[in-house]
Design a protein around this motif. Structure first.
Motif, PDB file in Angstrom:
ATOM      1  N   SER A   7       0.813  -1.219   0.000  1.00 31.15           N
ATOM      2  CA  SER A   7       0.000   0.000   0.000  1.00 31.15           C
ATOM      3  C   SER A   7       0.843   1.265   0.000  1.00 31.15           C
ATOM      4  O   SER A   7       1.965   1.302   0.499  1.00 31.15           O
ATOM      5  CB  SER A   7      -0.906   0.015   1.233  1.00 31.15           C
ATOM      6  OG  SER A   7      -1.650  -1.186   1.309  1.00 31.15           O
ATOM      7  N   THR A  10      -3.988   5.073   0.743  1.00 30.74           N
ATOM      8  CA  THR A  10      -5.195   4.244   0.707  1.00 30.74           C
ATOM      9  C   THR A  10      -5.294   3.400  -0.561  1.00 30.74           C
ATOM     10  O   THR A  10      -6.327   2.787  -0.822  1.00 30.74           O
ATOM     11  CB  THR A  10      -6.452   5.133   0.809  1.00 30.74           C
ATOM     12  OG1 THR A  10      -6.452   6.039  -0.303  1.00 30.74           O
ATOM     13  CG2 THR A  10      -6.473   5.901   2.117  1.00 30.74           C
ATOM     14  N   CYS A  19       6.828  -0.757  -1.351  1.00 31.16           N
ATOM     15  CA  CYS A  19       5.633  -0.079  -0.856  1.00 31.16           C
ATOM     16  C   CYS A  19       5.920   0.656   0.458  1.00 31.16           C
ATOM     17  O   CYS A  19       6.876   0.353   1.165  1.00 31.16           O
ATOM     18  CB  CYS A  19       4.486  -1.059  -0.674  1.00 31.16           C
ATOM     19  SG  CYS A  19       4.760  -2.319   0.589  1.00 31.16           S
ATOM     20  N   PHE A  21       3.820   0.601   3.066  1.00 32.23           N
ATOM     21  CA  PHE A  21       3.442  -0.358   4.105  1.00 32.23           C
ATOM     22  C   PHE A  21       2.552  -1.419   3.483  1.00 32.23           C
ATOM     23  O   PHE A  21       2.129  -1.294   2.336  1.00 32.23           O
ATOM     24  CB  PHE A  21       2.735   0.321   5.289  1.00 32.23           C
ATOM     25  CG  PHE A  21       1.529   1.142   4.903  1.00 32.23           C
ATOM     26  CD1 PHE A  21       0.276   0.555   4.792  1.00 32.23           C
ATOM     27  CD2 PHE A  21       1.648   2.498   4.657  1.00 32.23           C
ATOM     28  CE1 PHE A  21      -0.832   1.306   4.434  1.00 32.23           C
ATOM     29  CE2 PHE A  21       0.543   3.258   4.293  1.00 32.23           C
ATOM     30  CZ  PHE A  21      -0.706   2.660   4.178  1.00 32.23           C
ATOM     31  N   THR A  23      -1.068  -3.332   3.977  1.00 27.51           N
ATOM     32  CA  THR A  23      -2.350  -3.328   4.665  1.00 27.51           C
ATOM     33  C   THR A  23      -2.789  -4.776   4.781  1.00 27.51           C
ATOM     34  O   THR A  23      -2.820  -5.503   3.785  1.00 27.51           O
ATOM     35  CB  THR A  23      -3.403  -2.524   3.875  1.00 27.51           C
ATOM     36  OG1 THR A  23      -2.948  -1.183   3.737  1.00 27.51           O
ATOM     37  CG2 THR A  23      -4.752  -2.551   4.568  1.00 27.51           C
ATOM     38  N   ARG A  36      -8.310  -4.419  10.476  1.00 24.90           N
ATOM     39  CA  ARG A  36      -7.384  -3.808   9.516  1.00 24.90           C
ATOM     40  C   ARG A  36      -6.138  -3.395  10.295  1.00 24.90           C
ATOM     41  O   ARG A  36      -6.227  -2.799  11.355  1.00 24.90           O
ATOM     42  CB  ARG A  36      -8.056  -2.583   8.902  1.00 24.90           C
ATOM     43  CG  ARG A  36      -7.251  -1.814   7.909  1.00 24.90           C
ATOM     44  CD  ARG A  36      -8.004  -0.555   7.447  1.00 24.90           C
ATOM     45  NE  ARG A  36      -9.316  -0.862   6.914  1.00 24.90           N
ATOM     46  CZ  ARG A  36      -9.607  -0.908   5.612  1.00 24.90           C
ATOM     47  NH1 ARG A  36      -8.698  -0.638   4.723  1.00 24.90           N
ATOM     48  NH2 ARG A  36     -10.835  -1.194   5.231  1.00 24.90           N
ATOM     49  N   GLU A  37      -4.974  -3.752   9.758  1.00 26.46           N
ATOM     50  CA  GLU A  37      -3.722  -3.314  10.365  1.00 26.46           C
ATOM     51  C   GLU A  37      -2.713  -3.006   9.267  1.00 26.46           C
ATOM     52  O   GLU A  37      -2.892  -3.418   8.119  1.00 26.46           O
ATOM     53  CB  GLU A  37      -3.163  -4.367  11.326  1.00 26.46           C
ATOM     54  CG  GLU A  37      -2.674  -5.643  10.660  1.00 26.46           C
ATOM     55  CD  GLU A  37      -2.044  -6.617  11.650  1.00 26.46           C
ATOM     56  OE1 GLU A  37      -1.045  -6.254  12.290  1.00 26.46           O
ATOM     57  OE2 GLU A  37      -2.569  -7.737  11.761  1.00 26.46           O
ATOM     58  N   THR A  38      -1.680  -2.276   9.633  1.00 27.56           N
ATOM     59  CA  THR A  38      -0.612  -1.998   8.674  1.00 27.56           C
ATOM     60  C   THR A  38       0.706  -2.511   9.242  1.00 27.56           C
ATOM     61  O   THR A  38       0.914  -2.528  10.459  1.00 27.56           O
ATOM     62  CB  THR A  38      -0.485  -0.497   8.362  1.00 27.56           C
ATOM     63  OG1 THR A  38      -0.221   0.219   9.560  1.00 27.56           O
ATOM     64  CG2 THR A  38      -1.746   0.032   7.699  1.00 27.56           C
ATOM     65  N   THR A  40       4.846  -2.046   8.437  1.00 27.24           N
ATOM     66  CA  THR A  40       5.887  -1.337   7.698  1.00 27.24           C
ATOM     67  C   THR A  40       6.988  -2.333   7.345  1.00 27.24           C
ATOM     68  O   THR A  40       7.520  -3.006   8.223  1.00 27.24           O
ATOM     69  CB  THR A  40       6.470  -0.188   8.543  1.00 27.24           C
ATOM     70  OG1 THR A  40       5.408   0.690   8.903  1.00 27.24           O
ATOM     71  CG2 THR A  40       7.530   0.582   7.768  1.00 27.24           C
TER      72      THR A  40
END
Length: 124
Positions: A7, A10, A19, A21, A23, A36-38, A40
């Protein structure tokens, strides 16, 4: 089921290994997003980092991506993560389209020469 998407803000990033991060979306049995989490990624190219093992530890089973090199495809598939390439657009729209059967793997493989993330060995 857990789905990961490389991601940038958005939207799905055009290249897995570079990328901002990842998603990670958790879907319930009715295919509703319930979490939902991200994550890195570490610096460097995705296929040469530990990001795949991190995704495996988090229970990811599907990767919806724009493009990636064959090394990343091999690592993901070896770890039982289904790879779907050719995705673009807002994350929630891409997931909805994939769940509706409107997105299939385009088998796009980045050779790192044309994607602009690495210089060609022939570059002066």
């Amino acid at each position: 089921m857990k789905i990961a998407l490389p991601s940038n803000g958005t939207h799905v990033d055009g290249h897995f290994g570079h990328c901002e991060f990842f998603t990670i979306l958790t879907l319930d049995d009715a295919q509703n997003i319930v979490a939902r989490e991200t994550v890195t990624p570490p610096p460097g190219c995705g296929c040469k980092s530990n990001i795949v093992s991190t995704l495996v530890e988090k229970g990811v089973s599907v990767m919806l991506a724009g493009n990636m090199g064959q090394g990343a495809v091999n690592l993901l598939e070896a770890n039982h993560i289904q790879v779907v390439r050719g995705c673009s657009g807002p994350i929630d729209d891409v997931v909805a389209q994939w769940l509706a059967g409107k997105i299939q793997d385009q088998q796009i493989v980045c050779d790192h020469v044309d994607c602009g993330h690495h210089e060609s060995p022939d570059a002066n």
